[in-house]
Design an enzyme around this catalytic site. Structure first.
Site, PDB file in Angstrom:
ATOM      1  CG  HIS A 243      -1.949   1.037   1.225  1.00  0.00           C
ATOM      2  ND1 HIS A 243      -1.672   2.368   1.441  1.00  0.00           N
ATOM      3  CD2 HIS A 243      -3.279   0.961   0.998  1.00  0.00           C
ATOM      4  CE1 HIS A 243      -2.800   3.066   1.346  1.00  0.00           C
ATOM      5  NE2 HIS A 243      -3.788   2.225   1.078  1.00  0.00           N
ATOM      6  CB  CYS A 281      -4.298   3.497  -2.444  1.00  0.00           C
ATOM      7  SG  CYS A 281      -5.315   4.570  -1.413  1.00  0.00           S
ATOM      8  CG  HIS A 308      -7.424   0.764  -1.101  1.00  0.00           C
ATOM      9  ND1 HIS A 308      -6.634   1.089  -0.017  1.00  0.00           N
ATOM     10  CD2 HIS A 308      -7.810  -0.520  -0.909  1.00  0.00           C
ATOM     11  CE1 HIS A 308      -6.535   0.035   0.779  1.00  0.00           C
ATOM     12  NE2 HIS A 308      -7.233  -0.954   0.259  1.00  0.00           N
ATOM     13  CG  ASP A 356      -9.411   3.666   0.950  1.00  0.00           C
ATOM     14  OD1 ASP A 356      -9.744   3.122   2.021  1.00  0.00           O
ATOM     15  OD2 ASP A 356      -8.297   4.182   0.762  1.00  0.00           O
ATOM     16  CG  HIS A 357     -11.018   6.386   3.671  1.00  0.00           C
ATOM     17  ND1 HIS A 357      -9.993   7.278   3.767  1.00  0.00           N
ATOM     18  CD2 HIS A 357     -10.532   5.215   4.128  1.00  0.00           C
ATOM     19  CE1 HIS A 357      -8.911   6.664   4.246  1.00  0.00           C
ATOM     20  NE2 HIS A 357      -9.224   5.420   4.455  1.00  0.00           N
ATOM     21  CE1 TYR A 373     -11.876   1.311   5.738  1.00  0.00           C
ATOM     22  CE2 TYR A 373     -10.813   2.951   7.138  1.00  0.00           C
ATOM     23  CZ  TYR A 373     -10.768   2.080   6.066  1.00  0.00           C
ATOM     24  OH  TYR A 373      -9.624   1.982   5.306  1.00  0.00           O
TER      25      TYR A 373
HETATM   26  C1  DNO Z   1      -6.580   3.475   5.508  1.00  0.00           C
HETATM   27  C2  DNO Z   1      -6.000   2.305   4.859  1.00  0.00           C
HETATM   28  C3  DNO Z   1      -4.589   2.019   5.304  1.00  0.00           C
HETATM   29  C4  DNO Z   1      -4.192   0.637   4.859  1.00  0.00           C
HETATM   30  C5  DNO Z   1      -2.813   0.206   5.248  1.00  0.00           C
HETATM   31  C6  DNO Z   1      -2.451  -1.054   4.546  1.00  0.00           C
HETATM   32  O1  DNO Z   1      -7.745   3.662   5.498  1.00  0.00           O
HETATM   33  O2  DNO Z   1      -6.078   2.396   3.498  1.00  0.00           O
HETATM   34  O3  DNO Z   1      -4.502   2.119   6.675  1.00  0.00           O
HETATM   35  O4  DNO Z   1      -5.056  -0.298   5.414  1.00  0.00           O
HETATM   36  O5  DNO Z   1      -1.883   1.178   5.005  1.00  0.00           O
HETATM   37  O6  DNO Z   1      -1.333  -1.620   5.097  1.00  0.00           O
END
Ligand code: DNO
Length: 399
Positions: A243, A281, A308, A356-357, A373
């Site tokens: 990531h 991401c 993501h 993501d989020h 989340y």
């Molecule tokens: C945040 C996430 C990160 C992710 C880590 C993976 O929302 O995208 O915390 O889980 O960095 O190791």
């Protein structure tokens, strides 16, 4: 083509306020989860992995739309590995065992990161947007205030541009105690899945442990780690997906080495097997305007084992907030379309993707979710992204 992505959802496990049946209703069938109760560095036993799998199997009984555990997020890397301490080999051996156990249990994609001490960093986790929902904000000016006046890190000012330090000083002198408290709480927040969080003292100690470790040293430690684990992952049929750093630049004097395309090129050149892959991401990489997101997708497509999707709105002076998934600076249409075109070209299976989020909105504002989340905000994100995917496929294939 039916799907570009395998729709997925992050689930923190049995204590997550969003349960498995809600995930089904959200329209995801990939569950992204981790054994957060196992301390960082300890082995994930087959028994523990199977226990988590059985929770999903239980919820699938008589269900025509079964959930499955498609990605581990995260299998965290012990700080001693990142620091290259003498006992790193012991930690790497344990990491290998966890990885093999996951492979044996059929969980074959692992997301992890190599950020020292801290993971993602936001200066306000309840930043109010015009529509009344709240989002996550990163404001460099506030980070400087935290670093200089709350954490009081030695020589911290040297790590920032002089004009930003000046601006931060003026802003600090006008800030109210409650505002400083919000800032402190946001920055000391626990990492996703960890309930303890930081204290100022714990953070200071974490930072001290990296004194003298340069970006080049950290990079070498990452390559050392990868050269050890990637052959094991290959053999176990597991894809590793690093990531990127969030935000993608050094923070509080700590180096970060997975921030831009050249960082990715470096680690993939050093350890070339396809099991050495990426979590693309769009939010983390997209916080820096130097990152051309479509180019990154195209250049590393075959290594993107997990996606993501989210969009940050970039503003001046390294300030950004998380916009709605189809708005902000990411340019989501182009990103998803690039994935579509490459998938056609390479004839790949849909890659797991999670929204993501999400914003905290509607009834979720009364509840207590881990920032980013919430259920409804992510549901909105997923729904918008699925609509975009549906539109792209149907338009381009004249359905
Ligand atoms: C945040 C996430 C990160 C992710 C880590 C993976 O929302 O995208 O915390 O889980 O960095 O190791």
């Amino acid at each position: 083509m039916e799907k570009i992505f395998e729709q997925s959802w992050r689930w923190y496990g049995p204590h997550d306020p969003v349960n498995l049946s809600s995930i089904k209703q959200a329209g995801a069938n990939g569950v992204v989860t981790a054994l957060h109760h196992i301390p960082v560095g300890e082995v994930w036993s087959i028994d523990e992995i199977e226990k988590r799998k059985s929770l999903l199997e239980e919820s699938n009984k008589n269900n025509p739309f079964p959930l499955h555990w498609n990605v581990v997020e995260s299998l965290p890397v012990h700080e001693h590995i990142k620091q290259g301490r003498p006992d790193r080999d012991d930690h790497i051996e344990k990491y290998k065992v966890s990885l093999k156990n996951l492979g044996k249990c059929g969980v074959t994609r692992i997301c992890y990161n190599f950020m020292p001490v801290l993971d993602w960093l936001r200066t306000n986790v309840k930043y109010r947007l015009e529509d009344g929902s709240t989002a996550l904000l990163h404001n460099l000016e506030d980070l400087i205030i935290f670093d200089l006046y709350i954490l009081k890190r030695n020589n911290a000012a040297e790590d920032y541009a002089a004009d930003m330090v000046k601006k931060a000083k003026v802003k600090y002198s006008e800030m109210k105690a409650e505002e400083l408290e919000i800032l402190k709480k946001s920055l000391l927040m626990a990492l996703p899945g960890d309930e303890k969080g930081f204290t100022l003292e714990k953070l200071r100690k974490g930072l001290r442990d990296y004194e003298g470790i340069s970006a080049q040293q950290l990079r070498e430690n990452l390559v050392y780690f990868l050269s050890e684990i990637i052959p094991v992952a290959e053999e176990a049929g597991v894809k590793m997906a690093i990531h990127p750093d969030d935000p993608p630049w050094p923070v509080m004097g700590l180096p970060r080495v997975v921030s831009q395309a050249s960082d990715l090129e470096y680690i993939f050149r050093k350890v070339p097997q396809n099991a050495n892959g990426l979590t693309f991401c769009s939010g983390s990489l997209g916080a820096s305007e130097q990152n051309n997101l479509t180019e990154i997708i195209s250049n590393f497509y075959e290594r993107i084992h997990f996606v993501h999707l989210r969009s940050v709105q970039r503003e001046a002076n390294s300030r950004f907030y998380e916009a709605n998934h189809l708005e902000g600076s990411a340019g989501m249409y182009k990103l998803v379309r690039t994935f579509y075109e490459l998938q056609k070209k390479y004839n790949r299976e849909p890659v797991p993707m999670r929204p993501d989020h999400g914003h905290e909105m509607l009834a979720d504002q009364e509840k207590n979710y881990y920032p980013g989340y919430s259920a409804i905000g992510r549901l909105r994100g997923l729904a918008e992204l699925r609509g975009l995917e549906f539109g792209i496929i149907n338009t381009l294939e004249n359905k």
